[in-house]
Every structure is written in C-alpha cells, then in structure tokens.
Enzyme design. Structure first.
Site, PDB file in Angstrom:
ATOM      1  N   THR A 169       1.007  -1.340   0.030  1.00  0.00           N
ATOM      2  CA  THR A 169      -0.122   0.070   0.132  1.00  0.00           C
ATOM      3  C   THR A 169       0.996   1.384  -0.074  1.00  0.00           C
ATOM      4  O   THR A 169       0.603   2.298  -0.694  1.00  0.00           O
ATOM      5  CB  THR A 169      -1.054  -0.030   1.411  1.00  0.00           C
ATOM      6  OG1 THR A 169      -1.645  -1.433   1.322  1.00  0.00           O
ATOM      7  CG2 THR A 169      -2.025   1.182   1.154  1.00  0.00           C
TER       8      THR A 169
ATOM      9  N   ARG B 102       7.826  -2.506   2.506  1.00  0.00           N
ATOM     10  CA  ARG B 102       7.947  -2.469   4.152  1.00  0.00           C
ATOM     11  C   ARG B 102       8.343  -3.760   4.466  1.00  0.00           C
ATOM     12  O   ARG B 102       7.753  -4.834   4.043  1.00  0.00           O
ATOM     13  CB  ARG B 102       7.012  -2.098   4.820  1.00  0.00           C
ATOM     14  CG  ARG B 102       6.884  -0.813   5.313  1.00  0.00           C
ATOM     15  CD  ARG B 102       5.454  -0.530   5.975  1.00  0.00           C
ATOM     16  NE  ARG B 102       5.429   0.962   5.447  1.00  0.00           N
ATOM     17  CZ  ARG B 102       4.035   1.489   5.561  1.00  0.00           C
ATOM     18  NH1 ARG B 102       3.008   0.791   6.790  1.00  0.00           N
ATOM     19  NH2 ARG B 102       3.815   2.531   5.163  1.00  0.00           N
TER      20      ARG B 102
ATOM     21  N   SER C  33       6.063   4.170   8.269  1.00  0.00           N
ATOM     22  CA  SER C  33       5.119   4.971   8.813  1.00  0.00           C
ATOM     23  C   SER C  33       4.572   4.856  10.140  1.00  0.00           C
ATOM     24  O   SER C  33       5.662   5.046  11.124  1.00  0.00           O
ATOM     25  CB  SER C  33       3.643   4.674   7.984  1.00  0.00           C
ATOM     26  OG  SER C  33       2.615   5.256   8.051  1.00  0.00           O
ATOM     27  N   HIS C  34       3.587   4.051  10.750  1.00  0.00           N
ATOM     28  CA  HIS C  34       2.948   4.145  11.850  1.00  0.00           C
ATOM     29  C   HIS C  34       3.621   2.730  12.469  1.00  0.00           C
ATOM     30  O   HIS C  34       3.076   2.376  13.662  1.00  0.00           O
ATOM     31  CB  HIS C  34       1.555   4.150  11.768  1.00  0.00           C
ATOM     32  CG  HIS C  34       0.968   3.078  11.005  1.00  0.00           C
ATOM     33  ND1 HIS C  34       0.930   3.378   9.587  1.00  0.00           N
ATOM     34  CD2 HIS C  34       0.470   1.814  11.046  1.00  0.00           C
ATOM     35  CE1 HIS C  34       0.538   2.337   8.861  1.00  0.00           C
ATOM     36  NE2 HIS C  34       0.134   1.400   9.743  1.00  0.00           N
TER      37      HIS C  34
ATOM     38  N   ASP D  26       1.772  10.292  13.482  1.00  0.00           N
ATOM     39  CA  ASP D  26       2.460   8.846  13.487  1.00  0.00           C
ATOM     40  C   ASP D  26       4.006   8.793  13.217  1.00  0.00           C
ATOM     41  O   ASP D  26       4.468   9.952  13.285  1.00  0.00           O
ATOM     42  CB  ASP D  26       1.876   7.982  12.370  1.00  0.00           C
ATOM     43  CG  ASP D  26       2.034   8.212  11.068  1.00  0.00           C
ATOM     44  OD1 ASP D  26       2.348   9.596  10.875  1.00  0.00           O
ATOM     45  OD2 ASP D  26       2.007   7.618  10.103  1.00  0.00           O
TER      46      ASP D  26
ATOM     47  N   ASP E 270       6.153   9.031  10.552  1.00  0.00           N
ATOM     48  CA  ASP E 270       6.475   9.652   9.484  1.00  0.00           C
ATOM     49  C   ASP E 270       5.612  11.007   9.401  1.00  0.00           C
ATOM     50  O   ASP E 270       5.504  11.752   8.346  1.00  0.00           O
ATOM     51  CB  ASP E 270       6.355   8.999   8.337  1.00  0.00           C
ATOM     52  CG  ASP E 270       5.037   8.345   7.696  1.00  0.00           C
ATOM     53  OD1 ASP E 270       4.215   8.251   8.473  1.00  0.00           O
ATOM     54  OD2 ASP E 270       4.810   8.280   6.458  1.00  0.00           O
TER      55      ASP E 270
ATOM     56  N   ASP F 172       2.311  11.690   8.626  1.00  0.00           N
ATOM     57  CA  ASP F 172       1.372  11.819   7.890  1.00  0.00           C
ATOM     58  C   ASP F 172      -0.166  11.564   8.217  1.00  0.00           C
ATOM     59  O   ASP F 172      -1.241  11.916   8.042  1.00  0.00           O
ATOM     60  CB  ASP F 172       1.436  10.958   6.405  1.00  0.00           C
ATOM     61  CG  ASP F 172       1.744   9.534   6.699  1.00  0.00           C
ATOM     62  OD1 ASP F 172       1.890   9.066   7.629  1.00  0.00           O
ATOM     63  OD2 ASP F 172       1.826   8.863   5.730  1.00  0.00           O
ATOM     64  N   ARG F 173      -0.068  10.756   9.536  1.00  0.00           N
ATOM     65  CA  ARG F 173      -1.490  10.476   9.986  1.00  0.00           C
ATOM     66  C   ARG F 173      -1.679  11.372  11.148  1.00  0.00           C
ATOM     67  O   ARG F 173      -0.789  12.092  11.914  1.00  0.00           O
ATOM     68  CB  ARG F 173      -1.383   9.215  10.772  1.00  0.00           C
ATOM     69  CG  ARG F 173      -1.502   8.159   9.632  1.00  0.00           C
ATOM     70  CD  ARG F 173      -1.327   6.714  10.332  1.00  0.00           C
ATOM     71  NE  ARG F 173      -1.504   5.417   9.079  1.00  0.00           N
ATOM     72  CZ  ARG F 173      -1.878   4.394   9.385  1.00  0.00           C
ATOM     73  NH1 ARG F 173      -2.361   3.996  10.615  1.00  0.00           N
ATOM     74  NH2 ARG F 173      -2.070   3.619   8.369  1.00  0.00           N
TER      75      ARG F 173
ATOM     76  N   THR G 109      -8.168   1.832  -0.826  1.00  0.00           N
ATOM     77  CA  THR G 109      -7.480   2.157   0.166  1.00  0.00           C
ATOM     78  C   THR G 109      -5.969   2.666  -0.149  1.00  0.00           C
ATOM     79  O   THR G 109      -5.307   2.033  -1.284  1.00  0.00           O
ATOM     80  CB  THR G 109      -7.186   1.085   1.099  1.00  0.00           C
ATOM     81  OG1 THR G 109      -8.860   0.831   1.701  1.00  0.00           O
ATOM     82  CG2 THR G 109      -6.356   1.283   2.089  1.00  0.00           C
TER      83      THR G 109
ATOM     84  N   GLU H 124      -8.950   9.155   4.683  1.00  0.00           N
ATOM     85  CA  GLU H 124      -8.984   7.726   4.909  1.00  0.00           C
ATOM     86  C   GLU H 124      -9.694   7.701   6.430  1.00  0.00           C
ATOM     87  O   GLU H 124      -9.141   8.190   7.336  1.00  0.00           O
ATOM     88  CB  GLU H 124      -7.763   7.063   4.693  1.00  0.00           C
ATOM     89  CG  GLU H 124      -7.395   6.979   3.322  1.00  0.00           C
ATOM     90  CD  GLU H 124      -6.394   6.041   2.944  1.00  0.00           C
ATOM     91  OE1 GLU H 124      -6.584   4.969   2.531  1.00  0.00           O
ATOM     92  OE2 GLU H 124      -5.154   6.452   3.212  1.00  0.00           O
ATOM     93  N   GLU H 125     -10.280   6.441   6.711  1.00  0.00           N
ATOM     94  CA  GLU H 125     -10.534   6.048   8.006  1.00  0.00           C
ATOM     95  C   GLU H 125      -9.357   5.823   8.851  1.00  0.00           C
ATOM     96  O   GLU H 125      -9.318   5.865  10.008  1.00  0.00           O
ATOM     97  CB  GLU H 125     -11.526   5.103   8.135  1.00  0.00           C
ATOM     98  CG  GLU H 125     -11.185   3.761   7.067  1.00  0.00           C
ATOM     99  CD  GLU H 125      -9.792   3.046   7.733  1.00  0.00           C
ATOM    100  OE1 GLU H 125      -9.800   2.806   8.744  1.00  0.00           O
ATOM    101  OE2 GLU H 125      -8.946   2.677   6.720  1.00  0.00           O
TER     102      GLU H 125
ATOM    103  N   LYS I  25      -1.163  12.478   2.746  1.00  0.00           N
ATOM    104  CA  LYS I  25      -1.817  12.761   3.785  1.00  0.00           C
ATOM    105  C   LYS I  25      -0.852  13.703   4.712  1.00  0.00           C
ATOM    106  O   LYS I  25       0.147  13.407   4.801  1.00  0.00           O
ATOM    107  CB  LYS I  25      -2.744  11.642   4.633  1.00  0.00           C
ATOM    108  CG  LYS I  25      -1.803  10.570   4.884  1.00  0.00           C
ATOM    109  CD  LYS I  25      -2.600   9.317   5.294  1.00  0.00           C
ATOM    110  CE  LYS I  25      -1.734   8.074   5.897  1.00  0.00           C
ATOM    111  NZ  LYS I  25      -1.762   7.113   4.889  1.00  0.00           N
TER     112      LYS I  25
HETATM  113  C1  G1P Z   1      -3.361   1.158   5.803  1.00  0.00           C
HETATM  114  C2  G1P Z   1      -4.299   2.104   5.861  1.00  0.00           C
HETATM  115  C3  G1P Z   1      -4.414   2.725   4.660  1.00  0.00           C
HETATM  116  C4  G1P Z   1      -3.534   3.758   4.528  1.00  0.00           C
HETATM  117  C5  G1P Z   1      -2.068   2.735   4.657  1.00  0.00           C
HETATM  118  C6  G1P Z   1      -0.922   3.603   4.595  1.00  0.00           C
HETATM  119  O1  G1P Z   1      -3.093   0.446   4.729  1.00  0.00           O
HETATM  120  O2  G1P Z   1      -5.484   1.249   6.191  1.00  0.00           O
HETATM  121  O3  G1P Z   1      -5.705   3.756   4.853  1.00  0.00           O
HETATM  122  O4  G1P Z   1      -3.537   4.528   3.269  1.00  0.00           O
HETATM  123  O5  G1P Z   1      -1.976   2.028   5.833  1.00  0.00           O
HETATM  124  O6  G1P Z   1      -1.073   4.713   5.924  1.00  0.00           O
HETATM  125  P1  G1P Z   1      -3.564  -1.094   4.761  1.00  0.00           P
HETATM  126  O7  G1P Z   1      -2.464  -1.618   6.082  1.00  0.00           O
HETATM  127  O8  G1P Z   1      -4.967  -1.155   5.420  1.00  0.00           O
HETATM  128  O9  G1P Z   1      -3.086  -1.608   3.611  1.00  0.00           O
HETATM  129 ZN    ZN Z   2       2.279   7.383   8.179  1.00  0.00          ZN
END
Ligand code: G1P
Ligand code: ZN
Length: 542
Positions: A18, A22, A112-113, A276, A278, A280-281, A343, A362-363, A375
């Site tokens: 996504t 990673r 990211s997170h 988060d 990086d 972006d969240r 997504t 996004e949620e 984001k």
């Molecule tokens: C997750 C989130 C998605 C976001 C992505 C990157 O991806 O659900 O909305 O864009 O992280 O931050 P997922 O692990 O669901 O593929």
């Molecule tokens: Zn992030």
C-alpha cells in the site's frame, strides 16, 4: 571517486505494498537488500541528470540507509539530491519539497506507523514529481525489476555530513542538506490564519500534541509553540528517537492511550492531537470528545472555508472506500464532487492533480488536501485549530452540531493482526465466492441489498484497480467492508470496517460499538472469521 558495479541476484518478495516496500529492519539490512530495491527504483524512473528529495522518519537504520541511497544516486548519475538535515523529513514535508523544488521525485524512508528499531520495521517508498506516491503501474515495474536485477551501482565514497545544513558534493552529484521544518512551516502559514490561532492560544486555549517520539516533534514545536505561541510543553514526546521510545507510533485510541486518558480526564486541555511515525497520520480529540477520522474528514470539509487557504471553497472531497460516507453527505450539501477510491493515498493523486478534489481522507487517521500529495497530520491539526479559533466552540459542540445537521455515520474498524496468511486468504476467497448469492439474505435482522468486490476506475486516467475489498451493503444503509492489509509485515491483518447511519434527531450520542453491534455480529456470521482464523476478538478497535 570510483563507481563500482556490484554483482547481485534477485531477492524474492521485494513487492511494494500500500505504501512502498516495507519489511522487518534486519531484512532491509540484509546483504544487497536495500541496494537491490534502490537500484530497481532508479532503473525504472531513471537517475541520470535528475534531482531527488531524500529523507525519512528517523527510525533505526534511517541514517545508514540515507548514505547508501546517496552513494547509489551519485553512482547512477543523479545531478542533485535535497536531503533533510539528519536525513529527517516527515512524509508530507518530503512531498512539499519535491513540489517546491520541482524535482523528479523523492525517496522516503519510513514504515509509517509501524514500530521502529533493530527488530521492528523499515521501509522505502518512491514519490513522483507531483509529490505523491508512485502509482501502481510504477511500483509494479519496480517489483518486476527486482525479479531480474543482476547488478547495482555504488559510489566508493565517505559518508556525507548530513548533520549540517549546506551544500556538499558526492562524486559529481550535489547534496543539499536543508532544514526539514522551515519550508513546511512556511507552507502552513499560507494556508491557515496564524494570527487567529495565536490569539486563541493567548486567550488561554490549551492543547496537548503527542508526537509519539516520532518525526513530527520538531515540526510541532516550531509551529505550535514557537510560531503560534502555544504554552511551552504543549508538545510531548517531541524528540524523534530511532525506536520511537519503544512506542507504537500509530495515533489511535489504543496506541495514543496517554493522550486519550488526558483528554478524558479531569482538567483536560481544550484540544489534543497525535501523529504517527512519519507524520502523515493524525488523531484529534477534544476534551471528552473523540473525533473518528471519518467524522474528522466530514467536519473539515464542512468548515474548511473558514481557513484562508480554502476560503474559496472546495472543488470536491475524496475518501477511500472503507471510510464512512459522512463526508459524502457534506459534499452533497455543498453541491461539490465526491469520490470513493481504493485504500491508499496514491489513489487520490490524480483527483488532486486534476483539480477535482481539494480534501481527501481515509478512516485510518489520514487527512490531507491539495497542498501536498500525501496525507498530512499537522496540516489536519492546524485546520482544526483554525476552525476552533473562528467558531469559538468546543470540539464536542462542533461534532454535535455536525451530526444534528447531517446525521451520524456510526463507524468502527476492527483489526485482526498476525493471522496465518493462508487462513486469511482462504477466508477472503470463500467470502468472495459467496458474494453473488448474498443479496436478499437477512442476517442478524439486517437485509443485504448488495455485495461486491470493490473495483475502481480512475476518473482521470481510466486505469482500473480490481479486488480492493469486499463490500456488503444493507437495506438500512449499514455497511460491512473486509480487506486484508497491504502494509503489515507479520502474516496477514484482516481489517473489518463497520458502518451504520443514524439520521437523528434521536440516537446520535450512542457508543459506536453498541450502535454497531448487529452489524458486527452480521460480519462475523457472513465471513466466518472465527471458523477460518480462530479469532473472535479484534486486536485493535478504532
Ligand atoms: C493502511 C491503511 C490505509 C493507509 C495505509 C498507509 O493500509 O488502512 O488507509 O493508506 O495504511 O498509511 P493497509 O494496511 O490497510 O493496507
Ligand atoms: Zn504514516
């Protein structure tokens, strides 16, 4: 300085998900691993004579990886790389630098997170010249390249001093080390009414910003405390650490528990936020009032015109498919475009570039706008602050008024983590096979009106993305979505998204889990989650 051509061979599984490639940090640190992937990037996008941005969220291996990427960029003939000081850049700041300097793209080092550290996660992502994540066609080509690679290029050189701002040379390539914060902070000043927000802080408004020992610390201190005058100490966990201080830098009620406790405790500040790894969240929360990301997007869309950067109104609002339809109701009321995408932020890029959407969300605690192509956590915090400064109401009141006007989309996401991949795949396959026969069936008192596997045709370039998540829609407007995560590094993660609409005026202040209870039960029945995975209770509820 010599360029070495180093023989290598393909390493299986270097497939960007996504948000880029990673993996566990030791995997990334393995022989040829980072090098192969970076060479695949340069082979696909071309490096000769080009300018790139480079930075990351400061997690373990960030500094070493930056030196490797710089030497490879030089060896591949890049003209110039703009690097954040200390190899640090938040993802939105990297996106901004790519755009501001009209570069050919950038490499962002982040997972990211996901937690960081020697045994946690690392990641590498390529962003295009528009500042946004590479689209699927490009990441697919990179993956393809990793399956064929036989050699990579590496400059034989010492480390570049990334600690000091200024110009360096690496072989024939220029390395410009820049302050990671200043250009980003300047951009924020063009979008938001800083004097109004500063006046609010001066009037005693109290805030808590939890940067979770991740990259937004320096950004938050500079913008909130230094430029807007928030009290010293407003920002906590503000020093980025290689292991994020052992935290899981994911701003949600589970992982940002300290912030939640403070915001729901006695003497809570007026406003709280977290971001988060990086940057972006974001999660935003008022005193005693949690704002779900889907609601946040809707409230921001309804009020964005109160900020100078959006005073002319919005072209449209885009949300990922699993995100609740709350933003759609605002778009309908405003008479502007609304878009439902798969997504992942990359799907918003074309809509933003084409001027069709101004806000996206996004949620998963992501909100942003056309100011960058990622984001942007701090951006969302500042837009909320701008709205609070203008409306002079509490977060709780703003939410209540929003629901009274538009109705409330009760919403929750249940994550089941580290499931054996074969079990998760079997469950999804069986569910997909059952879809054609679902319409008309009654489950837990809810009648199914339609069920499908979401496919998206990009309205700008016509590209089609299939199998983006199973949707089960009910006659009363409730909805269940199931998909497997594309960002996890440990087995499979099942994401179950649950939504139910209440028009009001009664029943707008229920507990979401309680309001969603029949939808949750229906999801378990329809997907057979326990039978396939052995799981009943989610690991994380947001
Ligand atoms: C997750 C989130 C998605 C976001 C992505 C990157 O991806 O659900 O909305 O864009 O992280 O931050 P997922 O692990 O669901 O593929
Ligand atoms: Zn992030």
């Amino acid at each position: 300085m010599t360029v070495h051509t180093i023989q290598t061979q393909p390493i299986a599984g270097q497939k960007p998900g996504t948000s880029g490639l990673r993996k566990k940090t030791p995997v990334f640190m393995g022989r040829h691993y980072l090098e192969n992937f970076v060479q695949a990037i340069f082979d696909v996008v071309g490096a000769e004579g080009k300018t790139f941005v480079l930075g990351g969220d400061g997690r373990y291996f960030n500094d070493r990886a930056a030196q490797v990427i710089l030497r490879m960029a030089a060896a591949n003939g890049a003209a110039r790389v703009i690097v954040g000081q200390g190899a640090i850049l938040s993802t939105p700041a990297a996106s901004h630098l790519i755009r501001l300097n009209k570069t050919d793209g950038g490499i962002i080092m982040s997972a990211s997170h996901n937690p960081g550290g020697p045994h946690e996660d690392f990641g590498v992502k390529f962003n295009m010249s528009n500042g946004g994540p590479a689209p699927e066609g490009v990441t697919e080509a990179m993956f393809q390249r990793t399956t064929e690679i036989t050699e990579y290029k590496m400059l034989d050189a010492h480390d570049v001093d990334l600690g000091a701002v200024g110009r360096h040379h690496l072989g024939g390539m220029i390395v410009d080390v820049v302050d990671p914060v200043s250009d980003y902070a300047a951009l924020m000043e063009t979008l938001f009414d800083f004097p109004a927000i500063a006046a609010m802080f001066k009037g005693g408004f109290r805030m808590r910003m939890d940067s979770m020992c991740a990259v937004t610390g320096p950004y938050a201190v500079e913008i909130l405390e230094n430029r807007l005058g928030a009290a010293t100490g407003t920002c906590v966990n503000a020093t980025p650490l290689p292991d994020f201080g052992g935290m899981h830098p994911d701003p949600n009620p589970t992982w940002a528990k300290a912030l939640m406790d403070e915001m729901f405790g006695a003497d809570a500040p007026d406003f709280g936020a977290a971001s988060d790894g990086d940057g972006d969240r974001n999660m935003v929360v008022g005193a005693g009032a949690y704002v779900s990301p889907s609601d946040s997007l809707a409230v921001l869309a309804a009020n964005a015109h109160l900020a100078p950067g959006y005073a002319r109104g919005l072209a449209g609002v885009a949300r990922s498919m699993p995100t609740s339809a709350a933003a759609d109701r605002v778009a309908d009321a405003l008479g502007i475009g609304k878009y439902e995408t798969p997504t992942g932020w990359k799907f918003f890029g074309n809509l933003l570039d084409a001027g069709r959407a101004t806000l996206c969300g996004e949620e998963s605690f992501g909100t942003g706008s056309d100011h960058v192509r990622e984001k942007d956590g701090l951006w969302a915090v500042l837009l909320w602050l701008n709205i609070l400064a203008v409306r002079k109401q509490s977060v709780a009141t703003i939410l209540a008024e929003h629901w009274a006007k538009f109705g409330r989309n009760y919403y929750s996401r249940h994550d089941f983590e580290a499931i054996a991949s074969d079990k998760a795949d079997a469950m999804m396959a069986a569910l997909r096979a059952s879809l054609p026969a679902l319409a008309g069936r009654v489950v837990e008192g809810l009648t199914i009106s339609a069920a499908d596997d979401f496919a998206y045709t990009d309205p700008v370039d016509g590209s089609v993305s299939q199998k983006q998540g199973v949707r089960i829609l009910f006659e009363d407007g409730s909805r269940i979505v199931l998909r497997l995560s594309g960002t996890g590094t440990d087995g499979a993660t099942l994401r179950l998204y649950l939504e139910r609409y209440a028009a009001g005026p009664e029943g707008l202040d229920r507990d979401p889990q309680e309001a969603l209870a029949p939808v949750i039960r229906a999801a378990h029945v329809l997907a057979g989650i326990e039978g396939y995975t052995g799981r009943v209770t989610p690991d994380v509820i947001t």
